[in-house]
Design a protein around this motif. Structure first.
Motif, PDB file in Angstrom:
ATOM      1  N   THR A  15       0.861  -1.180   0.000  1.00  0.00           N
ATOM      2  CA  THR A  15       0.000   0.000   0.000  1.00  0.00           C
ATOM      3  C   THR A  15       0.903   1.236   0.000  1.00  0.00           C
ATOM      4  OG1 THR A  15      -0.184   0.544   2.361  1.00  0.00           O
ATOM      5  CG2 THR A  15      -1.559  -1.298   1.551  1.00  0.00           C
ATOM      6  N   PRO A  16       0.344   2.404  -0.278  1.00  0.00           N
ATOM      7  CA  PRO A  16       1.153   3.620  -0.233  1.00  0.00           C
ATOM      8  C   PRO A  16       1.685   3.970   1.157  1.00  0.00           C
ATOM      9  CG  PRO A  16      -0.913   4.005  -1.402  1.00  0.00           C
ATOM     10  CD  PRO A  16      -0.996   2.647  -0.786  1.00  0.00           C
ATOM     11  N   VAL A  17       1.150   3.324   2.193  1.00  0.00           N
ATOM     12  CA  VAL A  17       1.575   3.637   3.567  1.00  0.00           C
ATOM     13  C   VAL A  17       2.166   2.422   4.277  1.00  0.00           C
ATOM     14  CG1 VAL A  17       0.161   5.680   3.958  1.00  0.00           C
ATOM     15  CG2 VAL A  17      -0.853   3.423   4.308  1.00  0.00           C
ATOM     16  N   GLY A  18       2.697   1.492   3.513  1.00  0.00           N
ATOM     17  CA  GLY A  18       3.346   0.335   4.103  1.00  0.00           C
ATOM     18  C   GLY A  18       2.664  -0.962   3.708  1.00  0.00           C
ATOM     19  N   GLU A  19       3.323  -2.048   4.046  1.00  0.00           N
ATOM     20  CA  GLU A  19       2.799  -3.363   3.709  1.00  0.00           C
ATOM     21  C   GLU A  19       1.665  -3.743   4.653  1.00  0.00           C
ATOM     22  OE1 GLU A  19       4.743  -7.478   2.257  1.00  0.00           O
ATOM     23  OE2 GLU A  19       5.321  -6.884   4.291  1.00  0.00           O
ATOM     24  N   GLY A  20       0.544  -4.156   4.062  1.00  0.00           N
ATOM     25  CA  GLY A  20      -0.607  -4.577   4.839  1.00  0.00           C
ATOM     26  C   GLY A  20      -0.669  -6.086   4.964  1.00  0.00           C
ATOM     27  N   CYS A 141     -11.965   2.453  11.736  1.00  0.00           N
ATOM     28  CA  CYS A 141     -11.675   3.046  13.036  1.00  0.00           C
ATOM     29  C   CYS A 141     -10.852   4.322  12.903  1.00  0.00           C
ATOM     30  CB  CYS A 141     -10.971   2.037  13.934  1.00  0.00           C
ATOM     31  SG  CYS A 141      -9.510   1.288  13.212  1.00  0.00           S
ATOM     32  N   HIS A 142     -10.184   4.500  11.779  1.00  0.00           N
ATOM     33  CA  HIS A 142      -9.386   5.715  11.567  1.00  0.00           C
ATOM     34  C   HIS A 142     -10.267   6.955  11.439  1.00  0.00           C
ATOM     35  CE1 HIS A 142     -10.305   4.260   7.493  1.00  0.00           C
ATOM     36  NE2 HIS A 142     -10.246   5.533   7.108  1.00  0.00           N
ATOM     37  N   ARG A 143     -11.566   6.789  11.222  1.00  0.00           N
ATOM     38  CA  ARG A 143     -12.476   7.925  11.077  1.00  0.00           C
ATOM     39  C   ARG A 143     -12.965   8.472  12.411  1.00  0.00           C
ATOM     40  NH1 ARG A 143     -15.738   5.041   6.238  1.00  0.00           N
ATOM     41  NH2 ARG A 143     -14.032   5.110   4.715  1.00  0.00           N
ATOM     42  N   VAL A 144     -12.485   7.927  13.519  1.00  0.00           N
ATOM     43  CA  VAL A 144     -12.853   8.424  14.842  1.00  0.00           C
ATOM     44  C   VAL A 144     -11.761   9.379  15.307  1.00  0.00           C
ATOM     45  CG1 VAL A 144     -13.453   7.823  17.210  1.00  0.00           C
ATOM     46  CG2 VAL A 144     -14.098   6.288  15.344  1.00  0.00           C
ATOM     47  N   ILE A 145     -12.179  10.593  15.658  1.00  0.00           N
ATOM     48  CA  ILE A 145     -11.243  11.634  16.090  1.00  0.00           C
ATOM     49  C   ILE A 145     -11.750  12.244  17.390  1.00  0.00           C
ATOM     50  CG2 ILE A 145     -10.462  12.080  13.726  1.00  0.00           C
ATOM     51  CD1 ILE A 145     -12.215  14.607  13.723  1.00  0.00           C
ATOM     52  N   GLY A 146     -10.966  13.129  17.967  1.00  0.00           N
ATOM     53  CA  GLY A 146     -11.350  13.792  19.205  1.00  0.00           C
ATOM     54  C   GLY A 146     -12.523  14.741  18.996  1.00  0.00           C
ATOM     55  N   SER A 147     -13.224  15.048  20.065  1.00  0.00           N
ATOM     56  CA  SER A 147     -14.376  15.962  20.002  1.00  0.00           C
ATOM     57  C   SER A 147     -13.994  17.335  19.461  1.00  0.00           C
ATOM     58  CB  SER A 147     -15.003  16.132  21.386  1.00  0.00           C
ATOM     59  OG  SER A 147     -15.555  14.910  21.818  1.00  0.00           O
ATOM     60  N   ASP A 148     -12.730  17.719  19.654  1.00  0.00           N
ATOM     61  CA  ASP A 148     -12.268  19.019  19.164  1.00  0.00           C
ATOM     62  C   ASP A 148     -11.742  18.948  17.729  1.00  0.00           C
ATOM     63  OD1 ASP A 148      -9.894  17.634  19.524  1.00  0.00           O
ATOM     64  OD2 ASP A 148      -8.975  19.157  20.801  1.00  0.00           O
ATOM     65  N   GLY A 149     -11.912  17.793  17.069  1.00  0.00           N
ATOM     66  CA  GLY A 149     -11.461  17.644  15.692  1.00  0.00           C
ATOM     67  C   GLY A 149     -10.023  17.195  15.549  1.00  0.00           C
ATOM     68  N   SER A 150      -9.357  16.931  16.678  1.00  0.00           N
ATOM     69  CA  SER A 150      -7.957  16.526  16.629  1.00  0.00           C
ATOM     70  C   SER A 150      -7.827  15.021  16.390  1.00  0.00           C
ATOM     71  CB  SER A 150      -7.250  16.902  17.930  1.00  0.00           C
ATOM     72  OG  SER A 150      -7.820  16.187  19.009  1.00  0.00           O
ATOM     73  N   LEU A 151      -6.679  14.655  15.856  1.00  0.00           N
ATOM     74  CA  LEU A 151      -6.388  13.243  15.671  1.00  0.00           C
ATOM     75  C   LEU A 151      -6.152  12.599  17.030  1.00  0.00           C
ATOM     76  CD1 LEU A 151      -3.978  13.184  12.602  1.00  0.00           C
ATOM     77  CD2 LEU A 151      -6.445  12.849  12.669  1.00  0.00           C
ATOM     78  N   THR A 152      -6.676  11.416  17.185  1.00  0.00           N
ATOM     79  CA  THR A 152      -6.454  10.630  18.402  1.00  0.00           C
ATOM     80  C   THR A 152      -5.786   9.330  17.981  1.00  0.00           C
ATOM     81  OG1 THR A 152      -8.684   9.740  18.188  1.00  0.00           O
ATOM     82  CG2 THR A 152      -8.410  11.640  19.640  1.00  0.00           C
ATOM     83  N   GLY A 153      -5.517   8.465  18.913  1.00  0.00           N
ATOM     84  CA  GLY A 153      -4.777   7.242  18.644  1.00  0.00           C
ATOM     85  C   GLY A 153      -5.298   6.414  17.484  1.00  0.00           C
ATOM     86  N   TYR A 154      -4.379   5.665  16.896  1.00  0.00           N
ATOM     87  CA  TYR A 154      -4.705   4.736  15.825  1.00  0.00           C
ATOM     88  C   TYR A 154      -3.708   3.598  15.907  1.00  0.00           C
ATOM     89  CZ  TYR A 154      -5.247   2.838  11.100  1.00  0.00           C
ATOM     90  OH  TYR A 154      -5.462   1.993  10.023  1.00  0.00           O
ATOM     91  N   GLY A 155      -4.212   2.370  15.935  1.00  0.00           N
ATOM     92  CA  GLY A 155      -3.347   1.206  16.086  1.00  0.00           C
ATOM     93  C   GLY A 155      -2.305   1.065  14.999  1.00  0.00           C
ATOM     94  N   MET A 158      -0.118   7.126  13.907  1.00  0.00           N
ATOM     95  CA  MET A 158      -0.743   8.421  13.608  1.00  0.00           C
ATOM     96  C   MET A 158      -0.435   8.910  12.193  1.00  0.00           C
ATOM     97  SD  MET A 158      -2.635   9.080  16.123  1.00  0.00           S
ATOM     98  CE  MET A 158      -2.975  10.822  16.058  1.00  0.00           C
ATOM     99  N   ASP A 159       0.743   8.629  11.674  1.00  0.00           N
ATOM    100  CA  ASP A 159       1.053   9.040  10.300  1.00  0.00           C
ATOM    101  C   ASP A 159       0.100   8.370   9.311  1.00  0.00           C
ATOM    102  OD1 ASP A 159       3.117  10.625  11.206  1.00  0.00           O
ATOM    103  OD2 ASP A 159       4.708   9.214  10.660  1.00  0.00           O
ATOM    104  N   ARG A 160      -0.175   7.095   9.530  1.00  0.00           N
ATOM    105  CA  ARG A 160      -1.116   6.391   8.649  1.00  0.00           C
ATOM    106  C   ARG A 160      -2.526   6.952   8.800  1.00  0.00           C
ATOM    107  NH1 ARG A 160       1.799   1.304   9.973  1.00  0.00           N
ATOM    108  NH2 ARG A 160       3.041   0.866   8.129  1.00  0.00           N
ATOM    109  N   LYS A 161      -2.937   7.221  10.027  1.00  0.00           N
ATOM    110  CA  LYS A 161      -4.272   7.768  10.241  1.00  0.00           C
ATOM    111  C   LYS A 161      -4.415   9.090   9.489  1.00  0.00           C
ATOM    112  CE  LYS A 161      -7.657   8.923  13.789  1.00  0.00           C
ATOM    113  NZ  LYS A 161      -8.121   8.463  15.078  1.00  0.00           N
ATOM    114  N   GLN A 162      -3.436   9.937   9.619  1.00  0.00           N
ATOM    115  CA  GLN A 162      -3.478  11.225   8.928  1.00  0.00           C
ATOM    116  C   GLN A 162      -3.526  11.018   7.414  1.00  0.00           C
ATOM    117  OE1 GLN A 162      -0.981  14.336  10.505  1.00  0.00           O
ATOM    118  NE2 GLN A 162      -0.611  15.152   8.455  1.00  0.00           N
ATOM    119  N   TRP A 163      -2.723  10.092   6.906  1.00  0.00           N
ATOM    120  CA  TRP A 163      -2.712   9.823   5.468  1.00  0.00           C
ATOM    121  C   TRP A 163      -4.090   9.330   5.014  1.00  0.00           C
ATOM    122  CZ3 TRP A 163      -3.833   6.259   1.831  1.00  0.00           C
ATOM    123  CH2 TRP A 163      -3.317   6.471   0.549  1.00  0.00           C
ATOM    124  N   LEU A 164      -4.662   8.365   5.758  1.00  0.00           N
ATOM    125  CA  LEU A 164      -5.961   7.800   5.382  1.00  0.00           C
ATOM    126  C   LEU A 164      -7.051   8.870   5.362  1.00  0.00           C
ATOM    127  CD1 LEU A 164      -5.720   4.501   7.449  1.00  0.00           C
ATOM    128  CD2 LEU A 164      -5.748   4.669   4.938  1.00  0.00           C
TER     129      LEU A 164
END
Length: 176
Positions: A15-20, A141-155, A158-164
Motif C-alpha cells: 500500500t502507499p503507507v506500508g505493507e498490509g 476506526c481511523h475515522r474516529v477523532i477527538g471531540s475538538d477535531g484533533s487526531l487521536t490514537g490509531y493502532g 498516527m502518520d497512517r491515520k493522517q494519510w488515510l
C-alpha cells in the motif's frame, strides 16, 4: 473432543503507507487487516477474539485484494464491497458495525460513536472497542477523532491515520 482450530490465511499487500497484512477464512471473509509493523498486535487480537485458529500463508481472495488496491488508487467506496466478520464481544461488534456507518470523507468523535450505538455515556468503552478493531481501514476506526477535531490514537500509527483521512478528504485538526 475439542474442535480443531479454524484455518485462517495470511497474505500481504503493498500500500502507499506500508505493507498490509490480510487474514481471511476459508469462506472468503476478511478476518483481520493490519500493518506488518503491527503484526504482533494483529496476532494478539486474533487470539483474543476468535476460537482457536491456525494461521498459515495463503492468498486472499481477488475480491478483497482488488477492493483494497482500488481504494488506495482512489476509489474510496471500494472497501464497502469487502465481506468481513470477526469475533469479539457483542458490544465490540456493535461498535465495529457502527464504524461502518461513518461515510467516507467524514469523521465522528468517540462521544458521537457512543450515541450511534445507543450508549451515550460509554465513550471510554467505545474507545477501547475501537482500539480492538481487528479489521483496520475496512472497518474504519481511523475515522474516529477527538471531540475538538484533533487526531487521536490509531493502532496503525498516527502518520497512517493522517494519510488515510487526507486520502478520504476528511476534515480534522492536524497535530502541531
Amino acid at each position: 473432543m475439542p474442535k480443531p482450530p479454524e484455518a485462517l490465511y495470511l497474505d500481504r499487500i503493498a500500500t502507499p503507507v506500508g505493507e498490509g497484512l490480510l487474514v481471511t477464512d476459508a469462506e472468503g471473509f476478511l478476518r483481520a487487516f493490519d500493518w506488518t509493523t503491527h503484526e504482533d498486535r494483529m496476532h494478539l487480537l486474533l487470539r483474543r477474539q476468535n476460537p482457536p485458529t491456525s494461521l498459515r500463508a495463503g492468498r486472499a481472495p481477488n475480491a478483497i485484494r482488488g477492493a483494497l488496491e482500488t481504494y488506495f488508487a482512489g476509489d474510496l467506496g471500494a472497501l464497502s464491497k469487502i465481506r468481513w466478520r470477526t469475533g469479539g464481544t457483542d458490544f465490540q461488534r456493535a461498535v465495529w458495525t457502527a464504524l461502518c456507518t461513518i461515510p467516507v470523507g467524514e469523521t465522528v468523535s468517540y462521544k458521537g460513536l457512543a450515541r450511534r450505538i445507543g450508549k451515550p455515556s460509554a465513550m471510554r468503552a467505545v474507545g477501547l472497542a475501537n482500539g480492538a478493531n481487528p479489521i483496520g481501514i475496512v472497518v474504519p476506526c481511523h475515522r474516529v477523532i477527538g471531540s475538538d477535531g484533533s487526531l487521536t490514537g490509531y493502532g496503525g500509527g498516527m502518520d497512517r491515520k493522517q494519510w488515510l483521512l487526507t486520502h478520504e478528504g476528511a476534515a480534522f485538526r492536524r497535530a502541531a
